[in-house]
Design an enzyme around this catalytic site. Sequence first.
Site: not given
Ligand code: MSP
Length: 532
Positions: A21, A24, A130, A133, A155, A158, A311, A314
């Site tokens: 989304h 990311h 969790c 996380c 959590c 989440h 936040k 999905k």
């Molecule tokens: N797989 C782990 C990261 C491992 S790095 C060695 C993870 N993945 S994630 O897909 O959940 O998130 C990846 C990144 O996307 C994180 O930096 C997270 O903060 C970012 N975001 C996920 N949702 C977000 C928002 N709503 N807003 C901004 N960034 C967000 O965590």
Amino acid sequence: MPESKAFYVTTPIYYVNDAPHIGHAYTTTAGDVLARWHRQRGERVWFLTGTDEHGQKVMRTAEANGMPPQEWADRLVESAWLPVLDTIDASNDDFIRTTQERHTTRVQRFLTDLKDRGEIFEGSYEGPYCVGCEEFKLAGDLLDGEREFNGQKVCPTHGRPVETVSETNWFFRLSAYADRLLAHYEANPLAVQPPSAYNEVVSFLRSGLQDLSISRSTFDWGIPVPWDTAQVVYVWFDALLNYATAVGLDDDPGTPGAEQFAATWPADVHLVGKDILRFHAIIWPAMLMAAELPLPGQVFAHGWLLVGGEKMSKSKLTGIAPSQIVDHFGSDAFRYYFLRAISFGADGSFSWEDMSARYTSELANGLGNLASRAAAMIAKYRDGLLPAPGSYTEPELALQVLLGEVATTADDAMLRLEFSTSIAAMKSFVDAVNLYVTEQAPWVLAKDEANDERLSTVLYTICESLRAMAVLYHAVMPKATESMWEQLGAEAALGTLGSQDVTDVGRWGQLPAGVTITKGMNLFPRLEETAD
Ligand code: MSP
């Protein structure tokens, strides 16, 4: 001769439990702008992104979809995570997947090395976990559940209940590193940014660290622990290592991997969301310290994109796919908007209204209109050829001085990852040039031949300003600026846009008189023209 060390920037590797989304894409966009800016400073850059494919979260999603986890991961990477890089115009140099052999073998080697160094021991642990996380939680981190989760602990990120996990497994001696990490951060205050993130990390470290459970025996979707194959490596321990495995960690001296490692490691900037700060600023450097490897230059924690104050995610069904925005506004506007509208490090909300308003005022009416007016005037008054300027007067000299200041501010801010400040500086130059056009009114000058030289000076000033804007904005808006470069006929004289040095952008008079200026496509079409 060994290559000079690259400027190395990374994004987190993304879980393949779902499609991306805009939260990311936000991290990846920031990394891409930073990478492109440093390339335009003449630096060698290595920009890494990728996917995090092991662990319970991915495994359970695959199960729920009736697929083996590897097949599920392959499918998501091909159908969603690689395509989104094109959607947002990412210029990553590599894409790592934690299921690739280059990663798994290096993780195993690293782990064996830590064990040999006495950093890993056997123990048992029971605590709240969790899966969202992929983290053991401390009781104090949890909230009391409400409504359907009444009576359970949830959590805070989440909003879902934690599980109690009890394991006998392998531990990393994390507790031994609290003091060394504190000393490192006290000596290097920029190693965690912004300051709010730095303070969070330091105060967490002051409260002491517990040893970290780094393997799991209750499921098998992970990298086997080399000396105890009934266990798989804890997904975060596996994932954090991607930054080093992707560039050749622990390869034998003289091999290409070892050479790449020497020319790339340590990372200069790890970009992360604030939810994953502690993993990156505590566990990761402790792992590196244990292996006696150099530490990353900086971990920068950005804020969250919020929906309704929470936040975007999905799992809460609030995720917006990047393509929904890019299809409507274009990739340049996507990149521009998120870095311009939200101060990097703070949370921000996305709204279609705000994005439309900025698109119209800053891009379509600001930069786009200036570029098309300039081309139209050169066509009309000079048959499409850029005239040589006559003598400069006060308004032109003021613009030249302003450009120098803007270039310095934009560069300083970009190096500090203050994207919005950097872009605001660029925009102030666009505004000043638009005002200059209005005040100098070339269409009035054109009415009297006596003003011929003056008209040439004004037209040259506008086009040379556009040259500078194309160079400055290129990292943020690669496509629109390429069109500008083409319209300005700049490539034959100055080379490719990507090769223009941003630290030299303020040197006035680079666009040579005589180039052919063409009226290309509208850089930022009015929205009603693109609406579905
Ligand atoms: N797989 C782990 C990261 C491992 S790095 C060695 C993870 N993945 S994630 O897909 O959940 O998130 C990846 C990144 O996307 C994180 O930096 C997270 O903060 C970012 N975001 C996920 N949702 C977000 C928002 N709503 N807003 C901004 N960034 C967000 O965590």
